[in-house]
Motif scaffolding. Sequence first.
Motif, PDB file in Angstrom:
ATOM      1  N   ILE A 128       0.870  -1.183   0.000  1.00 54.71           N
ATOM      2  CA  ILE A 128       0.000   0.000   0.000  1.00 54.71           C
ATOM      3  C   ILE A 128       0.908   1.236   0.000  1.00 54.71           C
ATOM      4  O   ILE A 128       1.818   1.352   0.822  1.00 54.71           O
ATOM      5  N   VAL A 129       0.684   2.122  -0.926  1.00 56.20           N
ATOM      6  CA  VAL A 129       1.529   3.319  -1.036  1.00 56.20           C
ATOM      7  C   VAL A 129       0.644   4.564  -1.127  1.00 56.20           C
ATOM      8  O   VAL A 129      -0.545   4.462  -1.437  1.00 56.20           O
ATOM      9  N   SER A 130       1.249   5.721  -0.855  1.00 59.13           N
ATOM     10  CA  SER A 130       0.422   6.933  -0.955  1.00 59.13           C
ATOM     11  C   SER A 130       0.551   7.589  -2.324  1.00 59.13           C
ATOM     12  O   SER A 130      -0.219   8.462  -2.688  1.00 59.13           O
ATOM     13  N   GLY A 131       1.569   7.184  -3.077  1.00 58.17           N
ATOM     14  CA  GLY A 131       1.721   7.729  -4.427  1.00 58.17           C
ATOM     15  C   GLY A 131       2.574   6.797  -5.259  1.00 58.17           C
ATOM     16  O   GLY A 131       3.204   5.867  -4.731  1.00 58.17           O
ATOM     17  N   LEU A 132       2.592   7.028  -6.567  1.00 60.13           N
ATOM     18  CA  LEU A 132       3.415   6.211  -7.469  1.00 60.13           C
ATOM     19  C   LEU A 132       4.439   7.122  -8.150  1.00 60.13           C
ATOM     20  O   LEU A 132       4.163   8.304  -8.369  1.00 60.13           O
ATOM     21  N   PRO A 133       5.607   6.574  -8.468  1.00 58.37           N
ATOM     22  CA  PRO A 133       6.610   7.418  -9.122  1.00 58.37           C
ATOM     23  C   PRO A 133       6.205   7.730 -10.560  1.00 58.37           C
ATOM     24  O   PRO A 133       6.251   6.855 -11.412  1.00 58.37           O
ATOM     25  N   ASN A 177      20.591   1.449  -6.614  1.00 56.05           N
ATOM     26  CA  ASN A 177      20.769   2.382  -7.722  1.00 56.05           C
ATOM     27  C   ASN A 177      19.483   2.494  -8.530  1.00 56.05           C
ATOM     28  O   ASN A 177      19.222   1.708  -9.429  1.00 56.05           O
ATOM     29  N   LEU A 178      18.702   3.499  -8.171  1.00 52.68           N
ATOM     30  CA  LEU A 178      17.408   3.634  -8.844  1.00 52.68           C
ATOM     31  C   LEU A 178      17.497   4.526 -10.075  1.00 52.68           C
ATOM     32  O   LEU A 178      16.510   4.803 -10.729  1.00 52.68           O
ATOM     33  N   GLY A 179      18.687   4.977 -10.375  1.00 51.44           N
ATOM     34  CA  GLY A 179      18.852   5.828 -11.557  1.00 51.44           C
ATOM     35  C   GLY A 179      18.347   7.234 -11.268  1.00 51.44           C
ATOM     36  O   GLY A 179      18.105   7.601 -10.110  1.00 51.44           O
ATOM     37  N   ASP A 180      18.166   7.956 -12.314  1.00 50.39           N
ATOM     38  CA  ASP A 180      17.767   9.357 -12.186  1.00 50.39           C
ATOM     39  C   ASP A 180      16.288   9.459 -11.803  1.00 50.39           C
ATOM     40  O   ASP A 180      15.417   9.015 -12.531  1.00 50.39           O
ATOM     41  N   THR A 181      16.034  10.067 -10.639  1.00 52.58           N
ATOM     42  CA  THR A 181      14.628  10.221 -10.227  1.00 52.58           C
ATOM     43  C   THR A 181      14.217  11.695 -10.248  1.00 52.58           C
ATOM     44  O   THR A 181      13.135  12.052  -9.806  1.00 52.58           O
ATOM     45  N   SER A 182      15.110  12.523 -10.770  1.00 48.45           N
ATOM     46  CA  SER A 182      14.843  13.964 -10.697  1.00 48.45           C
ATOM     47  C   SER A 182      13.692  14.406 -11.611  1.00 48.45           C
ATOM     48  O   SER A 182      13.087  15.436 -11.391  1.00 48.45           O
ATOM     49  N   THR A 183      13.398  13.591 -12.621  1.00 45.54           N
ATOM     50  CA  THR A 183      12.310  13.996 -13.522  1.00 45.54           C
ATOM     51  C   THR A 183      10.936  13.624 -12.975  1.00 45.54           C
ATOM     52  O   THR A 183       9.916  13.861 -13.608  1.00 45.54           O
ATOM     53  N   LEU A 184      10.939  13.039 -11.796  1.00 42.00           N
ATOM     54  CA  LEU A 184       9.651  12.626 -11.234  1.00 42.00           C
ATOM     55  C   LEU A 184       8.860  13.829 -10.734  1.00 42.00           C
ATOM     56  O   LEU A 184       9.424  14.822 -10.272  1.00 42.00           O
ATOM     57  N   LEU A 185       7.565  13.656 -10.813  1.00 48.92           N
ATOM     58  CA  LEU A 185       6.659  14.692 -10.323  1.00 48.92           C
ATOM     59  C   LEU A 185       6.882  14.901  -8.830  1.00 48.92           C
ATOM     60  O   LEU A 185       6.960  16.023  -8.338  1.00 48.92           O
ATOM     61  N   PRO A 212       9.515  13.320  -6.250  1.00 44.52           N
ATOM     62  CA  PRO A 212      10.604  12.382  -5.955  1.00 44.52           C
ATOM     63  C   PRO A 212      10.516  11.766  -4.550  1.00 44.52           C
ATOM     64  O   PRO A 212      10.999  10.666  -4.323  1.00 44.52           O
ATOM     65  N   ASP A 213       9.860  12.450  -3.616  1.00 46.48           N
ATOM     66  CA  ASP A 213       9.782  11.938  -2.232  1.00 46.48           C
ATOM     67  C   ASP A 213       9.054  10.600  -2.145  1.00 46.48           C
ATOM     68  O   ASP A 213       9.286   9.803  -1.242  1.00 46.48           O
ATOM     69  N   VAL A 214       8.159  10.412  -3.074  1.00 42.23           N
ATOM     70  CA  VAL A 214       7.350   9.198  -3.018  1.00 42.23           C
ATOM     71  C   VAL A 214       8.247   7.944  -3.118  1.00 42.23           C
ATOM     72  O   VAL A 214       7.942   6.892  -2.552  1.00 42.23           O
ATOM     73  N   VAL A 215       9.400   8.093  -3.763  1.00 42.40           N
ATOM     74  CA  VAL A 215      10.297   6.950  -3.928  1.00 42.40           C
ATOM     75  C   VAL A 215      10.839   6.485  -2.575  1.00 42.40           C
ATOM     76  O   VAL A 215      10.921   5.277  -2.310  1.00 42.40           O
ATOM     77  N   ASP A 216      11.179   7.418  -1.711  1.00 43.93           N
ATOM     78  CA  ASP A 216      11.693   7.040  -0.379  1.00 43.93           C
ATOM     79  C   ASP A 216      10.648   6.259   0.407  1.00 43.93           C
ATOM     80  O   ASP A 216      10.937   5.263   1.050  1.00 43.93           O
ATOM     81  N   GLU A 217       9.434   6.743   0.296  1.00 36.85           N
ATOM     82  CA  GLU A 217       8.358   6.051   1.023  1.00 36.85           C
ATOM     83  C   GLU A 217       8.181   4.625   0.479  1.00 36.85           C
ATOM     84  O   GLU A 217       8.060   3.668   1.239  1.00 36.85           O
ATOM     85  N   ILE A 218       8.220   4.502  -0.823  1.00 34.17           N
ATOM     86  CA  ILE A 218       8.043   3.176  -1.432  1.00 34.17           C
ATOM     87  C   ILE A 218       9.194   2.254  -1.037  1.00 34.17           C
ATOM     88  O   ILE A 218       8.985   1.090  -0.681  1.00 34.17           O
TER      89      ILE A 218
END
Length: 632
Positions: free
Chosen positions: A584-589, A611-619, A621-627
């Motif tokens: 269960i997540v609050s957002g998707l990358p 190594n998740l690669g470049d996440t800077s283009t995400l709407l 980016p914080d959601v990735v840490d939560e996931i």
Amino acid sequence: MTNYQLKSYEEYQEAYQRSVEDPEGFWGEIADTFTWRKKWDRVLEWNFEEPNVKWFQGGKMNITENCLDRHLKTRGNKLALIWEPNDPKERFIRYTYRELHEKVCQFANVLKKNGAKKGDRICIYMPMIPELAIAVLACARIGAVHSVVFAGFSALSMADRINDAQCNMVLTSDGLNRGAKQIPVKRVVDEALENCPSVERVIVVERLGWAVNMVEGRDVWFHEEVKGVSKDCPAEEMDAEDMLFILYTSGSTGKPKGVVHTCGGYMVYAQYSFLNVFQYQESDIYWCTADIGWVTGHTYLLYGPLLSGATTLMFEGVPTYPDNGRFWQVCDKFGVTIFYTAPTAIRSLMAGDIDDVLSYSLDSLKVLGSVGEPINEEAWHWYHTHVGKERCPVVDTWWQTETGGIMISTIAGVTPMKPGHAALPLPGIQPILVDSEGNEITENGVEGYLCMKFPWPGMIRTTYGDHERARLSYFSTYKDLYFTGDGAKRDENGLYRIIGRVDDVINVSGHRFGTAEIEEAINHNEHVVESAVVGYPHDVKGQGIYAFVIIKDKPEKEEYLRAEIIETVVEKIGKIARPDKIQIVSGLPKTRSGKIMRRILRKVAEGDTSNLGDTSTLLDPDVVDEIKAGAL
Ligand code: PRX
């Protein structure tokens, strides 16, 4: 035995070269060994643009005359089908070619008596009982198009497939046995048919002897219908390019599509590939463990072996019931010589006690096959050592529902064998690897997208009711090429190793699902806002299903919600598509354009977040840490 069975590497090389230089001569000679009522006018017409592929146009034939009638003189008393039930205490059934011919003719007459005719689409939703094999052949006998739906699919999945093909008849059973369980099949059919107005007749075969709901005017029992029905039914004359069957399979977008195969080319390719890959000999007892609901069951349990006059074994049960030795016990019981199964079955048995294998002699085995997904080296060696006692070649056969038959595979004892490698293409098959721009990579020791540059007789002709979909799915990614959807490596010696899907398709226990298809099912759950599904490496299934789900409100107990979501998927697709993990997540990358970055989710699901690669283009980016923090 027909003389096109390749006996040495030199013969393979010669045949391969001939098949490329003169494909029409090559396939024409092979096709000549079959029974045709009228010879074709032209061996091949094709372009991959529309696409338009026609083999043996103008040729008239019926595949069942080639599977049955043509063997009656020389093999009438030879066993055609051995059926082993789920429960080892129940008696097995055997039919000679003569008996199977009679059964098929009789079933065909029952179909006719109930209004079926050439060109009709008939849905078959039946367990692995002899009547399933007979029903499929009976459809082919009268020229009706069979659409077999694996009996593990849900009512909704079945209804979608029935409606897409506009089937007017369903062939089914009262129930089925699966290990220790019994499942009410007819009830699933009844539920499906609530939404299938095209279906006028349901023929029910008795398997469990259960009382079932029979709808007046629609449903009839096979055992009642067959009383007094003739065992003689001349085969319908078919054009080589008439439809033989539809088989639904998942792709990366939309609902499953109906892959269409036609009569003549499929027939020629099924027998050619069967005889060669397994090096089939007249006295062999051949066992393919696949369900007829999948393409492997169509081509290598039923059509390929019967076309070759082989004895084919059909098994109702599962590898683990009543214990992990069941496959090996059946091999010994019938003296199986060629055994063809899926890596997932091997891996599940590998996890058990080795004595479950060692307590059987397995002396009769000569050739082992693998199909459906990449076979990892550990499983390959276990299979080769403990089942094949290091004396049986293992053929790793790569192919697809769309290809109709095996495309790349070791030919047992004839062409090179290397663990984890499907190895070389069969004669007539011209695979190439391309880069992302579609340029051919010609060297060895490379990796690329696997395509075919020339047609073969068993290939897909269209997707039912929507030719454009076939074009878009397979022929539009790279110009003038059939794109398989798989990535592959070619080693220094030119042997192929299939890596797996490069599109949004997950291969679970050798069964294909589109991520979009599973997401759509999950999203039907009322608590779900959005979901994203990816595959991850799974010890037994090859790939497991990992779902990231955004929900409306936090539930009291997440466990209940997860169970409910799984239930929704089971209802929409079937048990085989159950997610293994639900996070269960609050957002998707997502990118700024709203596209889900599955690459990131795949990494999380694989447990590799270094190594998740470049996440800077995400709407966001914080959601990735939560996931990452919540990964299961
Ligand atoms: O990804 C490949 C994998 O299964 C896909 C085809 O799935 P399906 O149409 O359901 O047919 C399965 C049985 C023929 C392919 O695109 N696949 C199939 N066989 C192999 C394989 N992957 C690796 N090695 C194989 N031998």
